[in-house]
Design an enzyme around this catalytic site. Structure first.
Site, PDB file in Angstrom:
ATOM      1  CD1 TRP A 294      27.868 -68.688   2.618  1.00 24.74           C
ATOM      2  CD2 TRP A 294      25.857 -67.724   2.773  1.00 24.74           C
ATOM      3  NE1 TRP A 294      26.916 -68.600   3.813  1.00 24.74           N
ATOM      4  CE2 TRP A 294      25.132 -68.464   3.459  1.00 24.74           C
ATOM      5  CE3 TRP A 294      24.473 -66.041   2.247  1.00 24.74           C
ATOM      6  CZ2 TRP A 294      24.633 -68.810   3.423  1.00 24.74           C
ATOM      7  CZ3 TRP A 294      23.272 -66.610   2.375  1.00 24.74           C
ATOM      8  CH2 TRP A 294      23.016 -67.694   3.186  1.00 24.74           C
ATOM      9  CG  HIS A 295      23.447 -64.375  -1.029  1.00 30.89           C
ATOM     10  ND1 HIS A 295      24.384 -63.748  -0.033  1.00 30.89           N
ATOM     11  CD2 HIS A 295      22.184 -64.238  -0.296  1.00 30.89           C
ATOM     12  CE1 HIS A 295      23.799 -63.183   0.617  1.00 30.89           C
ATOM     13  NE2 HIS A 295      22.153 -63.977   0.483  1.00 30.89           N
ATOM     14  N   GLY A 296      25.792 -67.401  -3.966  1.00 31.06           N
ATOM     15  CA  GLY A 296      25.863 -68.477  -5.323  1.00 31.06           C
ATOM     16  C   GLY A 296      26.747 -68.008  -5.953  1.00 31.06           C
TER      17      GLY A 296
END
Length: 471
Positions: A294-296
């Protein structure tokens, strides 16, 4: 007005968010219409909603990453699209997934399209959270008492917003200068002369921990403050996470609404801790893998998530032993002191793990992370003035001269760096966070708020973007 706020970044992305709002609303409406029937008749709409939302975020955020890995593994030559990430897509997509799932469960009310659209696009938390649930926000939109100015909320909101802005501009951006220089050197010179030294790595990784904390925590405070100005309560997203003495406690304090989402909509549906220890550990690893993704779109984020999942599993495995050791220490002579030492060591290990794992989080690649870690084996204690230039304290040289202490320019910078890091530790470990603070409407609060606000306005020429805009 929230959509105008969003479109100001890039008008073309209004089509994306408006289409996403309309499609999710129609799917949830279809499930509500089938509310009296069995869940299996609502399930196709749930599946369509999840496929749509995950597909949307995959295309804009992960398509190029996926194609890059396909090209690497299979030696193909597919073209990359170089898609610009729409602002806040990770946040408003997760928010809508939660709504679609709740509609499937029959937990949503018969909201109007306008109420739903405002819930998704409400500007204070639209671009970087918190991830708000419909049950927290839409009932407040319906409350007629909240549609009139309430000056106590307005003043409290201004004070919280200003303190959040101060966190970002006066603290996070100061640490960010050292972080940017450090990683620029790590990128240009991975090894050999000019590479980061041991003290420089320690400064950079600690500075990044504080930059990330004060940047994102500051944004969340600003969102909550803006909400309060409009009489709306936006949920807490940070609860002094650097006070945590374990990774499990850290995730109960850091980015609370993301942790809540992953627990409610990923961990529990997978079975949570109800299907034995092995399944609990597998579910934990899946949750942290999702968090990393989700973060990248980079292997650094994936490995960062996996590392936190592994440590979380170790924490679950050893928590009982830790509690027994603390209880045993408490019963010994000088037990309070011994128990305090154990907690202090636990805090130190937790904080250092966070700092090291965030090297991977901030790094451009896994290779860069490995190169930086390898530098701990090269004994070099130099610290370049360029790295710590952002910590310069004006006229501090004269204070050192008055105290008959070394007053070279490098000493001034190094002293400023040490004092800044110590001050950040004191703020994080000893002070109440902005959610716990009592906001008094007196002259002192007025002066303090205006001093911070004016200082931030004066500093706006050098402002950097919020870190979580990238995620």
């Amino acid at each position: 007005m929230s959509l105008w706020f969003y479109g100001y970044f890039n008008p073309s992305y209004l089509l994306i968010i408006c289409s996403s709002i309309a499609i999710n609303y129609l799917l949830s409406k279809a499930m509500i219409l089938h509310g009296g029937e069995e869940k299996k008749k609502r399930k196709p709409f749930l599946v369509l909603g999840i496929i749509f939302n995950v597909g949307l975020i995959f295309y804009f955020k992960y398509y190029d990453f996926f194609i890059q890995n396909i090209n690497t593994v299979f030696k193909t030559d597919f073209n990359l699209r170089h898609i610009v990430l729409p602002l806040g897509i990770s946040f408003f997509t997760f928010q809508q997934i939660s709504f679609v799932v709740d509609a499937y469960r029959g937990e949503t009310d018969d909201y109007s399209f306008l109420e739903y659209a405002l819930f998704v696009s409400y500007f204070p938390q639209l671009v970087a959270g918190p991830i708000v649930l419909h049950s927290e926000l839409i009932p407040q939109f319906r409350d007629s008492k909240k549609q009139k100015p309430y000056f106590e909320n307005l003043s409290r909101g201004i004070m919280m917003f200003t303190r959040g802005l101060g966190k970002k501009m006066l603290i996070a951006d100061m640490f960010g200068k050292a972080v940017d220089f450090g990683y620029s050197q790590a990128s240009l010179i991975p090894a050999g002369e000019g590479a980061l030294t041991i003290p420089e790595i320690i400064i950079v990784m600690t500075a990044y921990a504080f930059q990330l904390y004060f940047d994102f925590s500051g944004y969340s405070d600003m969102a909550t403050g803006l909400g309060a100005m409009f009489n709306f309560d936006i949920p807490m997203n940070f609860n002094s996470p650097f006070k945590a003495i374990s990774i499990a406690e850290f995730w109960k304090r850091w980015h609370l609404t993301l942790t809540r989402f992953l627990t409610t909509y990923v961990y529990i549906p997978l079975g949570g801790n109800r299907k034995g220890k092995l399944r609990t550990y597998i579910n934990t690893m899946i949750v942290f893998l999702v968090s990393g993704i989700w973060h990248g779109a980079n292997w650094t984020f994936i490995l960062w998530g996996i590392s936190h999942g592994v440590v979380q599993c170790i924490n679950k495995l050893t928590h009982g032993t830790y509690v027994k050791v603390c209880d045993a220490a408490g019963r010994l002579p000088f037990g309070v002191i011994l128990k305090g030492i154990i907690r202090a060591v636990s805090w130190f290990v937790t904080f250092e793990f966070l700092c090291v794992s965030w090297i991977m989080f901030r790094g451009a690649s896994v290779t860069q992370f490995i190169q930086i870690i390898k530098r701990f084996g090269v004994v070099n204690l130099d610290v370049r003035s360029e790295l710590i230039e952002g910590f310069r304290i004006p006229k501090f040289k004269y204070v050192l001269e008055f105290l008959h202490l070394p007053s070279s320019d490098h000493t001034v910078l190094m002293t400023g760096c040490i004092l800044s890091l110590l001050a950040a530790f004191v703020i994080c470990l000893c002070c109440e966070n902005n959610y716990e603070r009592k906001y008094r409407t007196n002259a002192l609060s007025l002066v303090f708020t205006w001093v911070i606000l004016v200082a931030c306005i004066v500093s706006m020429s050098s402002i950097s973007t919020f870190l979580y805009f990238n995620f």
